[in-house]
Design an enzyme around this catalytic site. Structure first.
Site, PDB file in Angstrom:
ATOM      1  N   GLU A   1       0.796  -1.238   0.000  1.00 48.46           N
ATOM      2  CA  GLU A   1       0.000   0.000   0.000  1.00 48.46           C
ATOM      3  C   GLU A   1       0.824   1.282   0.000  1.00 48.46           C
ATOM      4  O   GLU A   1       0.508   2.169  -0.822  1.00 48.46           O
ATOM      5  CB  GLU A   1      -0.987  -0.007   1.178  1.00 48.46           C
ATOM      6  CG  GLU A   1      -1.895   1.215   1.114  1.00 48.46           C
ATOM      7  CD  GLU A   1      -2.832   1.311   2.296  1.00 48.46           C
ATOM      8  OE1 GLU A   1      -3.678   2.204   2.275  1.00 48.46           O
ATOM      9  OE2 GLU A   1      -2.721   0.530   3.237  1.00 48.46           O
TER      10      GLU A   1
ATOM     11  N   HIS B   1       2.480   1.879  -4.001  1.00 49.16           N
ATOM     12  CA  HIS B   1       1.100   2.194  -4.381  1.00 49.16           C
ATOM     13  C   HIS B   1       0.797   3.689  -4.244  1.00 49.16           C
ATOM     14  O   HIS B   1       0.278   4.321  -5.164  1.00 49.16           O
ATOM     15  CB  HIS B   1       0.128   1.382  -3.517  1.00 49.16           C
ATOM     16  CG  HIS B   1      -1.233   1.994  -3.406  1.00 49.16           C
ATOM     17  ND1 HIS B   1      -1.629   2.710  -2.289  1.00 49.16           N
ATOM     18  CD2 HIS B   1      -2.278   2.029  -4.270  1.00 49.16           C
ATOM     19  CE1 HIS B   1      -2.861   3.146  -2.473  1.00 49.16           C
ATOM     20  NE2 HIS B   1      -3.279   2.747  -3.670  1.00 49.16           N
TER      21      HIS B   1
END
Length: 684
Positions: A350, A365
């Site tokens: 993430e 990300h």
């Protein structure tokens, strides 16, 4: 004593209107000491009191507070663009969340918030205060306005605002008309991607994404970030969103979204968002066709990202996946190829502050969002702000969001394909047989297995989000997809002779792609979307189960997606902010098409003894959308891997969903036609 909702309601309204201006329709006045006023207004303290406070129905006094050091918030100006994808902005929000959490009582928190409110960036303030309110034990039931209520400019055609101001200034409250927002205003029908603009630009979808990240922030104090299976839930929620988007594309004759894995490739999809920021009155920047991603070096925004760094991070992530181990900062090797590996990978990819080795695996990300959000002006030569891809509240409106997250999902799949297929003992439920499975509209004498979708026109009051306009309602109408309510009907035989507890898992899967070619099971499996999940007690012999679509543990109803806090004070309309996390119910089904498009509906009843989590209370008042949002302060209420039984690869011998289910009596699929009617029905 002033109740908590009153304490915070006004602080969360009209973000750029000074705190001393009455809130809640002019009824609520914050009685601020002069020390709370900014330098601009402090010389006018007495005048402001007499001008604004005399007619308020309720006055909230505040004590003097210890002046906090807010220099950490200088990274984003009062009217600048706040983005949680920006690492410096995330750090500022973490510091502010901690400041709010440190206040000993709700009264002290409201006082600190009132002091801070007019001194820092408004979206930063709203984000940090909302997270603090959600995660404090003494404020957890404070009603949090939706972002539509706070910043309507991010979701509404700006052409309506002059009309709303005209209504507000010239027409009395009770006589104001609703201004209609065009259903399609970001591009013409000549642009193929516009066929699914109604889905991408659905306000409920963006509000779901925003609220999910309030409940699961990627950074902040450990007590707000560290939640059970947080990384896995990041994977699962986004995987299901991408699957739903691809299903919608196929229904509209578009191919599946193409993964944006080659960071140096031109991006053919343009996007002209046509929305503005109330902070500075400037439009979100557009992206022209075939633009290229470039290194970002914007010193003013403290945003510096290089494609070369992205290359290094993704190679290290691939190495971890392919080797089945991740490395900690002290050199420890932690296995990834197990049930918990997806959780480690989610936090790493993430990347949240729970990443097992942030310095090594990087911030892939979120920095992807930064680079794509600044693609139009990577070095700030033209002083352009961030595009919608770089803003959490708007990113899902852009076709590129789905290309980026298709790439992210493919990375997770690279890991999932290394795990062993589920065994018969993982999938079977001895003694339980699903005899029949059908769906039916909630109307008498309707045929089985035919569902209907249509357009619905709804109304929302933007009055509490528009700064410096007259008090009172300012309504807009908007059009969104909707489905007719329906029910699942399941006949089950328990042949064991004793009552058994099971978990009913309901899925929908596409049968064909955009060319109406039958999907192989390997493709269909990745696009099986979970519609509902609930537990049942199965008595010996025949059992008849009926489950309404509006009971789904995935979704929240329209009234909670588009809640208006200013109008929610009547008995029976109370809402709880954690529970407002959930997929919008009006987006439960794909659109289908006018001729009727056939889908596979699937039911699996699994053994609750293998699903059970000890501290799951089914009577919890905040469990109705736990499939995407989990439970507050508790473990995720399902011991199985998220996406079970379709999250893992199956043997190549399994060619169809029917072949997958055939060996197991506790599974069944049925073909269901979804028929779209191109008519618009007003919400009653």
């Amino acid at each position: 004593m002033t109740d908590n909702n009153t304490l915070f309601r006004g602080l969360l309204q009209k973000p750029y209107e000074p705190t001393f201006v009455p809130k809640s329709g002019g009824k609520l006045f914050y009685d601020l000491p002069d020390s709370y006023l900014t330098d601009q207004y402090r010389p006018l303290g007495a005048t402001l009191q007499s001008r604004f406070g005399t007619n308020a129905e309720q006055r909230v006094p505040f004590p003097n507070v210890s002046v906090p050091d807010l220099s950490f918030a200088d990274v984003v100006s009062r009217r600048g663009t706040f983005s949680v994808f920006n690492a410096a902005h995330r750090q500022a929000s973490s510091n502010l969340i901690q400041l709010f959490l440190d206040q000993p009582t709700p009264v002290a928190l409201s006082a600190m918030a009132a002091y801070v409110r007019d001194r820092i960036n408004a979206p930063l303030f709203q984000y940090a205060l909302a997270i603090a309110l959600i995660h404090r034990d003494d404020t957890r039931d404070v009603e949090i306005p939706s972002f539509l209520e706070l910043f309507p400019d991010r979701y509404v055609d700006p052409a309506v605002f002059p009309q709303l101001r005209e209504e507000g200034n010239l027409v009395e409250r009770g006589d104001r008309r609703a201004i209609d927002i065009p259903q399609n205003y970001t591009a013409s029908d000549r642009v193929d991607e516009q066929r699914v603009a109604y889905w991408r630009e659905d306000v409920g979808v963006s509000l779901h994404h925003w609220h999910w990240h309030l409940v699961y922030p990627s950074s902040g104090p450990d007590r707000v970030v560290r939640k059970d299976r947080r990384g896995e839930l990041f994977y699962h929620m986004h995987q299901q969103t991408i699957a739903r988007y691809n299903i919608e594309r196929w229904a509209n004759g578009l191919p599946r979204t193409i993964s944006f894995a080659q960071l140096r490739d031109p991006i053919p999809e343009a996007y002209f968002p046509k929305i503005i920021r109330s902070s500075d009155g400037r439009a979100y920047s557009c992206r022209y066709p075939n633009q290229l991603m470039a290194d970002v070096h914007r010193t003013e925004d403290q945003a510096t990202v290089k494609i070369a760094d992205m290359d290094v991070w993704i190679k290290r992530i691939f190495t971890a996946i392919d080797s089945g181990v991740v490395e900690t900062p002290n050199g420890e090797r932690v296995p990834l190829n197990n049930k918990n590996g997806i959780d480690l990978l989610g936090d790493m990819l993430e990347a949240s502050t729970l990443s097992i080795n942030f310095n090594h695996y990087g911030d892939y990300h979120q920095n992807g969002h930064v680079m794509l959000g600044y693609i139009h002006d990577p070095d700030n030569s033209y002083l352009e702000g961030v595009g919608v891809m770089g803003d959490l509240t708007t990113t899902m409106r852009d076709p590129l969001f789905y290309r980026w997250h298709q790439h992210i999902d493919d990375i997770f799949v690279r890991h999932k394909q290394r795990l062993p297929a589920y065994t018969a003992s993982d999938l079977a439920f001895s003694g339980i047989t699903v005899d029949s499975f059908d769906v039916q509209l909630n109307r008498p004498n309707t045929p089985k297995n035919i569902l209907l979708t249509f357009w619905q026109r709804s109304q929302f009051d933007l009055g509490t989000g528009l700064d410096f306009v007259p008090e009172g309602n300012l309504f807009v109408t908007f059009t969104h997809i909707q489905h007719a309510p329906f029910s699942y009907r399941i006949q089950v035989t328990n042949g064991s002779g004793t009552t058994k507890r099971g978990t009913v898992r309901l899925f929908l899967g596409p049968k064909v792609n955009d060319r109406r070619q039958t999907l192989p099971f390997s493709d269909q499996r990745r696009h099986m979307v979970e519609l509902d999940k609930f537990t049942v007690d199965l008595r010996p012999g025949a059992n008849s189960l009926v489950r309404r679509s509006d009971q789904s543990n995935l979704t929240i109803p329209y009234e909670r997606t588009f809640r208006n806090i200013a109008a929610s004070s009547q008995p029976g309309t109370e809402v709880f902010q954690f529970c407002n996390c959930g997929w919008p119910n009006h987006m439960l089904l794909p659109r289908g098409n006018p001729e009727g498009l056939e889908y596979d509906f699937f039911v699996l009843i699994s053994d609750y003894n293998q699903d059970r989590i000890e501290d799951f209370d089914e009577n919890d008042t905040c469990n109705d959308a736990h499939m995407f949002c989990g439970l507050r302060d508790k473990r995720y209420p399902d011991a199985r891997s998220m996406g079970y039984p379709f999250d893992r690869f199956t043997p190549s011998s399994v060619k169809t969903l029917q072949e997958f289910a055939r060996p197991y009596g506790n599974m069944k699929s049925t073909p269901v036609t979804i028929r779209f009617t191109n008519t618009t029905i007003a919400r009653t």
